[in-house]
Write a protein that holds these residues in place. Structure first.
Motif, PDB file in Angstrom:
ATOM      1  N   GLY A 109       0.856  -1.216  -0.043  1.00 30.44           N
ATOM      2  CA  GLY A 109      -0.061  -0.033  -0.021  1.00 30.44           C
ATOM      3  C   GLY A 109       0.894   1.217   0.053  1.00 30.44           C
ATOM      4  O   GLY A 109       2.066   1.264  -0.111  1.00 30.44           O
ATOM      5  N   GLU A 110       0.148   2.448  -0.057  1.00 25.66           N
ATOM      6  CA  GLU A 110       0.818   3.813   0.066  1.00 25.66           C
ATOM      7  C   GLU A 110       2.267   4.054   1.160  1.00 25.66           C
ATOM      8  O   GLU A 110       3.029   4.335   0.597  1.00 25.66           O
ATOM      9  CB  GLU A 110      -0.143   4.825   0.289  1.00 25.66           C
ATOM     10  N   LYS A 111       1.917   3.511   2.198  1.00 18.88           N
ATOM     11  CA  LYS A 111       3.083   3.646   3.209  1.00 18.88           C
ATOM     12  C   LYS A 111       4.081   2.780   2.833  1.00 18.88           C
ATOM     13  O   LYS A 111       5.244   3.173   2.953  1.00 18.88           O
ATOM     14  CB  LYS A 111       2.439   3.430   4.868  1.00 18.88           C
ATOM     15  N   GLY A 112       3.927   1.458   2.534  1.00 15.56           N
ATOM     16  CA  GLY A 112       4.950   0.699   2.044  1.00 15.56           C
ATOM     17  C   GLY A 112       5.643   1.468   0.771  1.00 15.56           C
ATOM     18  O   GLY A 112       7.039   1.430   0.833  1.00 15.56           O
ATOM     19  N   GLY A 113       5.097   1.973  -0.103  1.00 16.15           N
ATOM     20  CA  GLY A 113       5.558   2.579  -1.281  1.00 16.15           C
ATOM     21  C   GLY A 113       6.442   3.889  -0.766  1.00 16.15           C
ATOM     22  O   GLY A 113       7.451   4.096  -1.450  1.00 16.15           O
ATOM     23  N   LEU A 114       5.884   4.328   0.174  1.00 14.39           N
ATOM     24  CA  LEU A 114       6.822   5.680   0.775  1.00 14.39           C
ATOM     25  C   LEU A 114       7.970   5.066   1.383  1.00 14.39           C
ATOM     26  O   LEU A 114       8.976   5.873   1.146  1.00 14.39           O
ATOM     27  CB  LEU A 114       5.804   6.452   1.889  1.00 14.39           C
ATOM     28  N   ILE A 115       8.031   3.881   2.233  1.00 12.24           N
ATOM     29  CA  ILE A 115       9.290   3.693   2.864  1.00 12.24           C
ATOM     30  C   ILE A 115      10.369   3.404   1.604  1.00 12.24           C
ATOM     31  O   ILE A 115      11.383   3.751   1.844  1.00 12.24           O
ATOM     32  CB  ILE A 115       8.871   2.378   3.951  1.00 12.24           C
ATOM     33  N   ALA A 116       9.922   2.641   0.688  1.00  9.35           N
ATOM     34  CA  ALA A 116      10.819   2.216  -0.275  1.00  9.35           C
ATOM     35  C   ALA A 116      11.277   3.211  -1.287  1.00  9.35           C
ATOM     36  O   ALA A 116      12.377   3.387  -1.631  1.00  9.35           O
ATOM     37  CB  ALA A 116      10.174   0.900  -1.007  1.00  9.35           C
ATOM     38  N   GLY A 117      10.088   4.111  -1.462  1.00 10.51           N
ATOM     39  CA  GLY A 117      10.362   5.170  -2.547  1.00 10.51           C
ATOM     40  C   GLY A 117      11.483   6.231  -1.662  1.00 10.51           C
ATOM     41  O   GLY A 117      12.358   6.603  -2.342  1.00 10.51           O
ATOM     42  N   MET A 118      11.276   6.664  -0.463  1.00 11.30           N
ATOM     43  CA  MET A 118      12.248   7.622   0.158  1.00 11.30           C
ATOM     44  C   MET A 118      13.600   7.059   0.312  1.00 11.30           C
ATOM     45  O   MET A 118      14.610   7.738   0.190  1.00 11.30           O
ATOM     46  CB  MET A 118      11.656   7.988   1.630  1.00 11.30           C
ATOM     47  N   ALA A 119      13.479   5.590   0.728  1.00 13.99           N
ATOM     48  CA  ALA A 119      14.645   5.084   0.914  1.00 13.99           C
ATOM     49  C   ALA A 119      15.769   4.934  -0.432  1.00 13.99           C
ATOM     50  O   ALA A 119      16.997   5.336  -0.263  1.00 13.99           O
ATOM     51  CB  ALA A 119      14.909   3.776   1.433  1.00 13.99           C
TER      52      ALA A 119
END
Length: 457
Positions: A82-92
């Protein structure tokens, strides 16, 4: 406003991007690992990290071919978690690809400084940003063709380095005082092995960036596996060869905390006035340029994908008339140039700027590797019918190996680099704060079936 990238890259282009993104790691950065682990300790670290990368790439390729998206790990993690998982990977991933280029730019300055001592390293680094941001803006086919050209030259130059150094190579030089902190293998040496993890990862860091060219690849389901498998095998061979031959050239301690270990190692064998040495300096620049240029391509696609999905301001996904994300290219460059000029102003754990930038980039990479492997396991369970042109061999053992080693690396990184780890968390927190206040922006973003999985069968 167009937000569709043009598919124009073939398998050789993708191999050039995969290897070129990384190959500067063979020219500099890794030798800082000798300073904390010694040659023998760092050899163990490198072998462990090589196992992680080989198992990771064979697993990561399944995701890349099943979900050929410019966001790479961001897309896989968002689809899985979901969106928060995407955020973690995208920011990293963004942190990894934004903080690696300043270290490479500084090394470009150090290499040129060998020939022209009066040159300002910072000025050269900024000049590199201006030139290669411009080249990336002019078009992906031009950028990828240039990347392939300089990568081939850089690989050939590393082979030449090994050949020239070989006649003076002595294994006794390599093993002399090879365990940092003690005369033989013991607890200080074990500590050094784990402390050296960022510099072993630097040998291979950013190979995953080829995934961010997936939308611009012709037939990505066929070309990406070829590029990744051949790319990781190329890099493992070069990393081991360069490290061992450099360590056996003479007193390796003189090479352990500098940005130009290969010219200095060759100088021990052929002398300061040899034509071989001057050739290495000049052609060696191609290795640094290949990675620098390729990572600019990588960070710009990550900015682009996050912006297009509503995770960053919409303007960063605007394309130029050359169908390239020019604003994303410039944004990452401005951050990199600011980092270069922080050298001497900001002191982090007593590290040089180069070592600090490498460590920051590695924090981002390791978090992204963990999220990618978790995504692989999750999607195998939740989307068993997803078309997977390439299946991770040895599932679940091979991806589990990559995941476990990555977790060990992250723990060791946090233990030995607490200040940089906290700064990394600060950047991640900033991303979460922006995320929290921009729900409407994501809701209004263009629909993307590769992120949602709505069209999978």
């Amino acid at each position: 406003m167009s937000t569709q990238l043009k598919a124009s890259l073939g398998p050789l282009h993708l191999w050039g991007i995969a290897v070129g993104l990384v190959i500067s790691g063979e020219y500099f950065g890794w030798s800082y690992g000798w300073g904390v682990a010694g040659t023998l300790g760092f050899l163990i670290t490198t072998l462990l990290v090589a196992v992680m990368y080989v198992s990771f790439i064979f697993s990561f390729t399944e995701l890349t071919t099943a979900i050929p998206h410019a966001g790479g790990p961001f897309a896989y993690s968002r689809r899985a978690f979901g969106e928060k998982g995407g955020l973690i990977a995208g920011m990293a991933t963004l942190i990894e690809f934004v903080f690696a280029p300043p270290a490479i730019a500084m090394a470009i300055g150090a290499y040129l400084n060998v020939q022209f001592p009066e040159l300002s390293t910072n000025l050269v680094a900024v000049g590199a940003y201006v030139i290669f941001m411009g080249l990336n803006i002019l078009g992906v086919t031009l950028a990828a063709t240039f990347e392939l050209f300089v990568t081939v030259l850089a690989v050939l130059e590393l082979l030449v380095f090994m050949g020239v150094v070989a006649p003076g190579f002595s294994f006794s030089n390599f093993v002399l005082n090879g365990w940092a902190g003690s005369g033989s293998f013991g607890m200080p040496a074990v500590s050094g092995i784990f402390a050296a993890i960022p510099f072993a990862i630097w040998f291979f860091l950013a190979i995953e960036g080829a995934a961010m060219a997936a939308e611009e690849a012709k037939d990505p389901k066929r070309t990406i596996p070829k590029a990744y498998v051949s790319g990781i095998l190329t890099l493992v061979f070069l990393a081991m060869g360069v490290m061992i031959f450099a360590g056996g050239a003479g007193d390796w301690t003189k090479l352990s905390n500098i940005n130009d270990p290969l010219p200095q190692a060759m100088k021990m064998i052929v002398g300061a006035n040899s034509g071989w040495l001057h050739m290495l300096v000049w052609i060696g620049l191609f290795g640094l340029i290949a990675s620098f240029h390729g990572i600019i391509l990588g960070y710009s696609r990550q900015f682009f994908a996050l912006s297009r999905a509503g995770y960053l301001p919409a303007g960063l996904s605007k394309l130029s008339r050359f169908q390239t994300p020019h604003r994303a290219i410039i944004a990452g460059g401005l951050i990199g140039i600011a980092s270069i000029y922080s050298d001497g102003i900001i002191n982090i754990q007593g590290m040089s700027l180069t070592a600090a930038m490498i460590t920051m980039a590695v924090f981002g990479a390791i978090v992204m590797y963990i999220m990618s492997m978790l995504s692989l396991f999750k999607l195998r369970k939740t989307e068993p019918a997803l078309e997977r042109p390439f299946m991770a061999p040895g599932f679940p053992i091979v991806p589990a190996m990559a995941l476990v080693i990555a977790v060990i690396c992250l723990i060791a990184m946090a233990w030995f680099n607490p200040v940089i780890g906290l700064i990394f968390l600060g950047f991640m927190a900033m991303g979460f704060i922006y995320f929290h206040f921009t729900h409407a922006q994501r809701a209004n973003a263009p629909a993307d079936s590769l992120l949602s999985g709505e069209t999978s069968v």
